[in-house]
Design a protein around this motif. Structure first.
Motif: not given
Length: 331
Positions: A80-86
């Motif tokens: 909820p508070n940061r981006s997810l890198h894939v």
């Protein structure tokens, strides 16, 4: 039939069976139709990429650590508070913005006679994501009820907005195409039940139905269930679950009461912003209301032998749950 004729027929049958079972050469004898038939099988299995950023990311509703492999088809949710890198093999990199949900898959696509590239297939369930493709990769994305395609090597941001997809092209060419079939679907609670009740530590089913523009059930549509609030959880214990509609267009999941209070279950058609929300009220188990206690007390005082029926009052239904007979009082 004579015995000799019987033997002759038996031998003929045996020779016929042997002729059928013996292998025959399929080598060509000159005609095009006499070439050997060759069957080719090609199976691709393995991970399509991995999660490369820290944070409380979730895969199919379960917490995932950094470098967790993904295999295609999972629902990824950013913290909820940061981006997810894939990182996706042979495709590029995807960045899910905080709180966003999306699903990914990868397949191969022939670029020309000598080059085979990759095609990213994705659907944005909610939120936004940034896609940065390698030079031989293209993308097909469903968001906000529309199909979005990109040129090879493009970079762009896409999100599921209220009125349709929101696209910001960073490089290359990105096109928003026709409305996807899912964009014309309607989803609603089965029986029109917008609110359900569940006892603490008990489980009950939640069902939604998907219909098309002619109000006909639509099968094989992926539905993503998510729980809001702390009073309930999906039966699997996860925060999200993906269920495919059956032949009647119905998707079913279960919800368990984990704490007294109000919660909700939202069912979203994957790749669109079409959703419905069902309120969930969790009540403590085994609690009798003041009205019920008064009825039982009055019956005991009157010395009646008639049965007293205790009724549980719920938000959406009255369930007859037990029958209590007061004792006979003898003066």
């Amino acid at each position: 039939m004579t015995r000799n004729n019987y033997y002759a027929i038996s031998i003929a049958l045996i020779l016929t069976l042997l002729g059928v079972s013996l292998p025959h050469s399929t080598a060509a004898s000159g005609g095009e139709d006499e070439r050997p038939i060759k069957l080719y099988a090609r199976a691709e299995s393995g991970p399509i990429g991995r999660v490369v950023s820290y944070g409380a990311a979730r895969i199919d509703g379960r917490l995932a650590e950094q470098d967790r492999l993904i295999w295609g088809g999972e629902v990824l949710q950013a913290p909820p508070n940061r981006s997810l890198h894939v990182a996706l093999d042979s495709v590029g990199r995807v960045i899910l913005k905080p709180g966003s949900l999306a699903r990914f898959s990868v397949t191969s696509k022939r670029v020309d006679d000598s080059t085979v590239g990759s095609l990213l297939i994705a659907s944005v369930v909610s939120g936004d994501m940034v896609i940065r493709l390698e030079q031989t990769a293209e993308a097909y994305v469903e968001a906000g009820g529309k199909a979005i395609t990109s040129s090879r090597g493009a970079s762009f941001q896409v999100g599921a907005g209220e009125g349709g997809p929101v696209i910001d092209t960073l490089s290359g060419t990105v096109t928003s195409g026709a409305q996807t079939p899912q964009g014309r679907y309607t989803i609603r609670p089965v029986g029109g039940r917008a609110n359900v009740s569940v006892r603490l530590r008990k489980t009950r089913e939640v069902q939604v139905q998907v219909t098309d523009e002619n109000d006909r059930p639509v099968p094989d549509v992926p539905i993503i269930f998510t729980v809001g609030g702390s009073g309930a959880a999906l039966g699997s214990g996860a925060a999200t679950a993906t269920v495919t509609t059956n032949a009647l267009g119905i998707a079913t999941t279960s919800v368990t009461g984990t704490a007294t209070g109000a919660s909700s279950v939202t069912a979203t058609i994957a790749g669109t912003n079409t959703a419905t929300t069902i309120g969930v009220t969790t009540a403590a188990a085994g609690i009798l209301t003041g009205t019920t206690i008064g009825v039982i007390a009055a019956a005991v005082a009157a010395g009646t032998t008639a049965a007293v029926v205790v009724t549980q009052q719920n938000n959406d239904e009255n369930n007859q749950i037990t029958e209590a007979r007061p004792p006979r009082i003898t003066p």
